[in-house]
Design an enzyme around this catalytic site. Structure first.
Site, short mmCIF file in Angstrom:
data_model
loop_
_atom_site.label_atom_id
_atom_site.label_comp_id
_atom_site.label_asym_id
_atom_site.label_seq_id
_atom_site.Cartn_x
_atom_site.Cartn_y
_atom_site.Cartn_z
N ARG A 1 -26.50 2.03 44.51
CA ARG A 1 -27.64 2.49 44.37
C ARG A 1 -28.71 1.90 43.67
O ARG A 1 -29.83 1.35 43.68
CB ARG A 1 -27.68 4.07 43.86
N CYS B 1 -32.27 -0.08 44.44
CA CYS B 1 -33.44 0.10 43.76
C CYS B 1 -34.21 -1.16 43.61
O CYS B 1 -35.27 -1.47 43.77
CB CYS B 1 -33.19 0.76 42.20
#
Lengths: 106, 156, 267
Positions: C224, C228
């Site tokens: 994740r 980002c």
């Protein structure tokens, strides 16, 4: 390790309508996606899901690419007698998976 | 920002690709199903029979956080007896590359004509559910969904 | 279904946010007050919340189940299973994920749960380490993480980790990528607002590994974080890089006291 996950109530009363929930690991590649080099990623989905209750089919579903990855399907059935629920998944590229669950009807 | 028509985008992108040899970085947007394909898919199931609105409840979230997995529940009003039951439930979409979502076959042993699954939606669109009864009648419901997109994804 | 067209619209929206922040003379980012912190769970639609809360419909349960099997499977030259040392995971690993990343004397620095599992594999099972984002490593991490569900995240009570939390904070507050924004500018200063159709969360890693609808699969916090960074058009750090671990540590410290939700479902 494409183990399916089946959920049924531990015990049911005869005549009770109960829910069966199923989950199976599968990418359900729709066949409409492309790589960054323009190559189409071929379809690879589960196409059929069925359930037999003591040998008699009680549910059948034809699945299409629009079904989300790791297909979740839940449905209802009437508790008739104790026995076995057998689940079958069939799909592209010879995919075939089975799960059996015992059901206790009081 | 205006919505670009997918067909136009693809044409523009392909021309750019041929001219500039940019094939490595182009992701072609797949065609979406046409309204005629949706009508044909429904006709395939219903034939020439009339489809009436009612008895079918389509439960979907109005606002979808990610079109990759949308909860879908279809419930049909039926006593589910040996002589009066739901034979099949079909779900169709409007704007995905192809119009079918799922086709479910039940019987009186179901006890309740209610199915749940999760499906994919390529864009904001209308979903249609059609139930086929044991007496040969077809009933339907539709639902409109708004699909939003996730942020900070893997691909560029 | 994914495509490149949506991310171009996303880019345009983020560019608009940059202009707004620049014009408004964005002040230095400050921590979210402890009592204003909220998990991304609070902003989910009811169906997505139900998907997370109900083990019988959470797709991540498939990985938890795999992890349970792997836990008892003998592996490596030592022919040992996790269970042989750790017994019943539901008892022995309760609270473990809630306090990771933790300081590793062997590594003389912080390690996350994935690295801890691989340390056990190489050292005690004499098995090769599991690849990051491999199904087996995700299954074990999720299975162990699941045992901490509902427990408060514990961070900030190990002095040895202080310099690494600071390193993580620096990474969190530095501008990165072509978008030239820091994590803090969105997730500390502008949480609750929208960029394109997406709500900006505070970004607390309460539920990792998560089933991310965008991935159509389960993945780690590092995956994740790499997303980002790609979102900011920055080169992401490699899996296992100390920068990733420092960011994980800082984020867990930032989320201290919030409840573990593993395995969570997020868009």
């Amino acid at each position: 390790m494409a183990r399916p996950l089946i959920n049924v109530p531990a015990k049911v009363k005869r005549g009770q309508v109960f829910e069966i929930k199923s989950l199976i690991s599968h990418t359900m590649e729709p066949g409409f996606r492309f790589t960054t080099t323009g190559a189409r990623i071929p379809r690879d989905i589960v196409t059929l899901f069925s359930c037999r209750y003591n040998g008699e089919e009680i549910f059948r579903a034809d699945l299409y690419p629009a079904i989300a990855a790791n297909p979740f399907i839940a449905f209802f059935t009437v508790a008739t007698e104790s026995g076995t629920l057998e689940f079958n998944w069939v799909g592209d590229n010879g995919f075939a998976e089975t799960a059996t669950v015992k059901i206790t009807v009081e | 920002m205006s919505e670009r028509e997918p067909g136009a985008t693809r044409r523009a992108v392909l021309i750019g690709g041929l001219a500039g040899g940019l094939a490595a970085t182009i992701k072609v947007v797949p065609a979406r199903a046409t309204p005629e394909q949706l009508r044909a898919a429904i006709r395939n199931v219903v034939g020439a029979a009339q489809v009436r609105k009612g008895r079918v409840e389509l439960i979907v979230p109005p606002l979808v956080e990610n079109g990759n997995a949308v909860s879908l529940v279809v419930a049909v009003d039926s006593p589910m007896t040996a002589t009066d039951y739901v034979k099949s439930i079909y779900v169709f979409n409007e704007k995905n590359p192809q119009p079918n979502v799922i086709g479910v076959h039940l019987g009186p042993r179901a006890g309740k004509a209610r199915i749940s699954t999760r499906f994919r939606l390529a864009d904001t669109q209308t979903v249609t559910a059609i139930a086929e009864m044991s007496d040969g009648a077809f009933w339907s419901a539709t639902a409109d969904l708004i699909v939003t997109m996730a942020a900070c994804v893997e691909g560029l | 279904m994914n495509g490149s067209a949506p991310s171009l619209r996303w880019l345009a929206r983020v560019a608009a946010v940059i202009v707004v922040l620049a014009v408004s003379g964005a002040a230095k980012s400050t921590d979210i007050p402890l009592d204003q912190r909220r998990s991304g769970y609070a902003d989910l639609g009811s169906d997505t919340k139900a998907m997370q809360d109900d083990d019988t419909i959470n797709p991540a349960s498939l990985w938890v189940l795999d992890g349970e099997v792997l836990w008892s499977q003998k592996a490596g030259a030592a022919n040992r299973a996790c269970a042989d040392c750790h017994g019943d995971a539901t008892a022995s690993t309760k609270g473990v994920a809630a306090r990771y990343p933790a300081f590793s004397p062997a590594r003389n620095g912080p390690i996350d749960l994935e690295q801890r599992i691989n340390l056990c594999r190489t050292q005690y099972q004499q098995a090769p380490p599991l690849a990051f984002e491999s199904r087996d490593l995700l299954a074990l991490t999720t299975y162990v993480g699941r045992q901490s569900r509902g427990m408060a995240i514990v961070q900030g009570n190990d002095e040895r980790l202080v310099p690494y939390i600071e390193a993580g904070r620096k990474l969190f507050t530095q501008r990165i990528g072509q978008i030239d924004m820091s994590c803090a500018q969105c997730h500390d200063d502008n949480w609750g607002k929208h960029v394109s159709s997406s709500l900006v969360p505070q970004g607390h890693p309460t539920g990792y590994p998560i089933y991310r609808l965008e991935w159509q699969s389960l993945g780690s916090l590092q995956r994740r974080l790499r997303n980002c960074m790609i979102g900011m058009r920055a080169e992401p750090y490699e899996y296992g890089a100390p920068e990733n671990v420092a960011m994980e540590l800082y984020l867990m410290w930032r989320a201290r006291g919030l409840k573990v939700e593993t395995p969570a479902v997020r868009p």
